[in-house]
Design a protein around this motif. Sequence first.
Motif, PDB file in Angstrom:
ATOM      1  N   GLN A  72      -1.983   8.448  -1.598  1.00  0.00           N
ATOM      2  CA  GLN A  72      -1.219   7.766  -2.646  1.00  0.00           C
ATOM      3  C   GLN A  72      -0.296   6.711  -2.026  1.00  0.00           C
ATOM      4  OE1 GLN A  72       0.701  11.025  -4.662  1.00  0.00           O
ATOM      5  NE2 GLN A  72      -1.056  11.389  -6.025  1.00  0.00           N
ATOM      6  N   GLN A  73       0.349   7.091  -0.930  1.00  0.00           N
ATOM      7  CA  GLN A  73       1.236   6.143  -0.240  1.00  0.00           C
ATOM      8  C   GLN A  73       0.432   4.956   0.271  1.00  0.00           C
ATOM      9  OE1 GLN A  73       4.546   6.548  -0.183  1.00  0.00           O
ATOM     10  NE2 GLN A  73       4.773   4.560   0.798  1.00  0.00           N
ATOM     11  N   SER A  74      -0.766   5.251   0.788  1.00  0.00           N
ATOM     12  CA  SER A  74      -1.638   4.188   1.282  1.00  0.00           C
ATOM     13  C   SER A  74      -2.020   3.241   0.145  1.00  0.00           C
ATOM     14  CB  SER A  74      -2.885   4.802   1.914  1.00  0.00           C
ATOM     15  OG  SER A  74      -3.833   3.824   2.213  1.00  0.00           O
ATOM     16  N   LEU A  75      -2.350   3.816  -1.018  1.00  0.00           N
ATOM     17  CA  LEU A  75      -2.693   2.984  -2.169  1.00  0.00           C
ATOM     18  C   LEU A  75      -1.504   2.126  -2.596  1.00  0.00           C
ATOM     19  CD1 LEU A  75      -4.822   5.479  -4.310  1.00  0.00           C
ATOM     20  CD2 LEU A  75      -5.643   3.504  -3.018  1.00  0.00           C
ATOM     21  N   ILE A  76      -0.314   2.715  -2.592  1.00  0.00           N
ATOM     22  CA  ILE A  76       0.902   1.954  -2.933  1.00  0.00           C
ATOM     23  C   ILE A  76       1.106   0.831  -1.928  1.00  0.00           C
ATOM     24  CG2 ILE A  76       3.425   2.094  -3.077  1.00  0.00           C
ATOM     25  CD1 ILE A  76       3.040   4.933  -4.228  1.00  0.00           C
ATOM     26  N   CYS A  77       0.967   1.184  -0.649  1.00  0.00           N
ATOM     27  CA  CYS A  77       1.134   0.158   0.400  1.00  0.00           C
ATOM     28  C   CYS A  77       0.086  -0.939   0.257  1.00  0.00           C
ATOM     29  CB  CYS A  77       1.053   0.789   1.786  1.00  0.00           C
ATOM     30  SG  CYS A  77       2.493   1.766   2.217  1.00  0.00           S
ATOM     31  N   GLN A  78      -1.151  -0.533  -0.032  1.00  0.00           N
ATOM     32  CA  GLN A  78      -2.230  -1.513  -0.217  1.00  0.00           C
ATOM     33  C   GLN A  78      -1.890  -2.441  -1.381  1.00  0.00           C
ATOM     34  OE1 GLN A  78      -4.952  -1.728   1.770  1.00  0.00           O
ATOM     35  NE2 GLN A  78      -5.746  -3.476   0.638  1.00  0.00           N
ATOM     36  N   SER A  79      -1.411  -1.863  -2.449  1.00  0.00           N
ATOM     37  CA  SER A  79      -1.035  -2.663  -3.621  1.00  0.00           C
ATOM     38  C   SER A  79       0.110  -3.614  -3.284  1.00  0.00           C
ATOM     39  CB  SER A  79      -0.638  -1.724  -4.759  1.00  0.00           C
ATOM     40  OG  SER A  79      -0.147  -2.441  -5.849  1.00  0.00           O
ATOM     41  N   GLN A  80       1.105  -3.081  -2.563  1.00  0.00           N
ATOM     42  CA  GLN A  80       2.237  -3.927  -2.153  1.00  0.00           C
ATOM     43  C   GLN A  80       1.757  -5.029  -1.215  1.00  0.00           C
ATOM     44  OE1 GLN A  80       5.058  -1.202  -0.444  1.00  0.00           O
ATOM     45  NE2 GLN A  80       5.999  -0.687  -2.419  1.00  0.00           N
ATOM     46  N   PHE A  81       0.844  -4.667  -0.312  1.00  0.00           N
ATOM     47  CA  PHE A  81       0.306  -5.657   0.624  1.00  0.00           C
ATOM     48  C   PHE A  81      -0.406  -6.771  -0.137  1.00  0.00           C
ATOM     49  CE2 PHE A  81      -3.250  -7.071   3.370  1.00  0.00           C
ATOM     50  CZ  PHE A  81      -2.515  -7.639   4.391  1.00  0.00           C
ATOM     51  N   GLU A  82      -1.231  -6.372  -1.108  1.00  0.00           N
ATOM     52  CA  GLU A  82      -1.934  -7.382  -1.907  1.00  0.00           C
ATOM     53  C   GLU A  82      -0.951  -8.249  -2.685  1.00  0.00           C
ATOM     54  OE1 GLU A  82      -4.668  -5.097  -4.253  1.00  0.00           O
ATOM     55  OE2 GLU A  82      -6.008  -4.717  -2.552  1.00  0.00           O
ATOM     56  N   ASP A  83       0.092  -7.600  -3.234  1.00  0.00           N
ATOM     57  CA  ASP A  83       1.127  -8.368  -3.951  1.00  0.00           C
ATOM     58  C   ASP A  83       1.808  -9.355  -3.003  1.00  0.00           C
ATOM     59  OD1 ASP A  83       0.551  -7.005  -6.267  1.00  0.00           O
ATOM     60  OD2 ASP A  83       2.299  -5.649  -6.141  1.00  0.00           O
ATOM     61  N   GLU A 129       1.828 -13.382  -3.127  1.00  0.00           N
ATOM     62  CA  GLU A 129       3.113 -14.086  -3.135  1.00  0.00           C
ATOM     63  C   GLU A 129       3.190 -15.043  -1.958  1.00  0.00           C
ATOM     64  OE1 GLU A 129       7.659 -12.687  -3.105  1.00  0.00           O
ATOM     65  OE2 GLU A 129       6.291 -11.372  -4.240  1.00  0.00           O
ATOM     66  N   CYS A 130       2.687 -14.560  -0.827  1.00  0.00           N
ATOM     67  CA  CYS A 130       2.687 -15.412   0.377  1.00  0.00           C
ATOM     68  C   CYS A 130       1.787 -16.630   0.145  1.00  0.00           C
ATOM     69  CB  CYS A 130       2.222 -14.598   1.568  1.00  0.00           C
ATOM     70  SG  CYS A 130       2.358 -15.440   3.138  1.00  0.00           S
ATOM     71  N   LYS A 131       0.680 -16.391  -0.474  1.00  0.00           N
ATOM     72  CA  LYS A 131      -0.242 -17.487  -0.768  1.00  0.00           C
ATOM     73  C   LYS A 131       0.418 -18.510  -1.686  1.00  0.00           C
ATOM     74  CE  LYS A 131      -5.146 -17.676  -1.716  1.00  0.00           C
ATOM     75  NZ  LYS A 131      -6.277 -16.998  -2.342  1.00  0.00           N
ATOM     76  N   LYS A 132       1.148 -18.018  -2.690  1.00  0.00           N
ATOM     77  CA  LYS A 132       1.861 -18.924  -3.594  1.00  0.00           C
ATOM     78  C   LYS A 132       2.937 -19.705  -2.838  1.00  0.00           C
ATOM     79  CE  LYS A 132       1.398 -16.325  -7.889  1.00  0.00           C
ATOM     80  NZ  LYS A 132       2.111 -15.536  -8.893  1.00  0.00           N
ATOM     81  N   VAL A 133       3.647 -18.965  -1.991  1.00  0.00           N
ATOM     82  CA  VAL A 133       4.708 -19.640  -1.220  1.00  0.00           C
ATOM     83  C   VAL A 133       4.087 -20.688  -0.312  1.00  0.00           C
ATOM     84  CG1 VAL A 133       6.446 -19.301   0.607  1.00  0.00           C
ATOM     85  CG2 VAL A 133       6.347 -17.730  -1.341  1.00  0.00           C
ATOM     86  N   LYS A 134       2.961 -20.358   0.313  1.00  0.00           N
ATOM     87  CA  LYS A 134       2.304 -21.316   1.204  1.00  0.00           C
ATOM     88  C   LYS A 134       1.810 -22.518   0.405  1.00  0.00           C
ATOM     89  CE  LYS A 134      -1.018 -21.834   4.758  1.00  0.00           C
ATOM     90  NZ  LYS A 134      -2.142 -21.575   5.466  1.00  0.00           N
ATOM     91  N   GLU A 135       1.265 -22.271  -0.751  1.00  0.00           N
ATOM     92  CA  GLU A 135       0.807 -23.377  -1.593  1.00  0.00           C
ATOM     93  C   GLU A 135       2.004 -24.263  -1.980  1.00  0.00           C
ATOM     94  OE1 GLU A 135      -1.227 -21.641  -4.925  1.00  0.00           O
ATOM     95  OE2 GLU A 135      -2.980 -21.121  -3.728  1.00  0.00           O
TER      96      GLU A 135
END
Length: 146
Positions: free
Chosen positions: A109-120, A124-130
């Motif tokens: 569950q923690q891994s899934l949360i981390c994965q979700s946070q990582f994707e988020d 966000e990083c992609k938006k910031v880079k754009e």
Amino acid sequence: MVQTFSDFTVSKMTFRLLTKQRLVVLCIILALIFGAIYLKLHYLQDIYEGSPSSSERCFTELTSTKYQLNVVTEYKNRIDKLLTEMEKKQKAEKERFRDIMDSCVAMKQQSLICQSQFEDLQSECKKVKEDYDKIKQDMEKPKPTR
């Protein structure tokens, strides 16, 4: 009928002879009966004398059986003790396994949360880079002079 002395003597002798034969036969029959009684009593005495040895044998077998029962009972108690210890160990291992499984589920569950946070964060990083690239392009564009 007049019997003569010689007839009387012959008949008396015949009677004596007959009586002697009967007496001999009677003695033989009595000897056989007494012999049979003696053999029967001797046989009964042997059986009676054999009985104490049977009692001793029976007592010995009883003692042996009692010893074997004690040994078997001791083994049973040892096996029961080992079984109880194994059940305790199995219960502890089962509890440990359950804890590990719960931990694995929590980690998943923690891994899934981390994965979700990582994707988020990636999006966000992609938006910031754009946004950065856009601002950089805007800055590189020549500024109109005034």
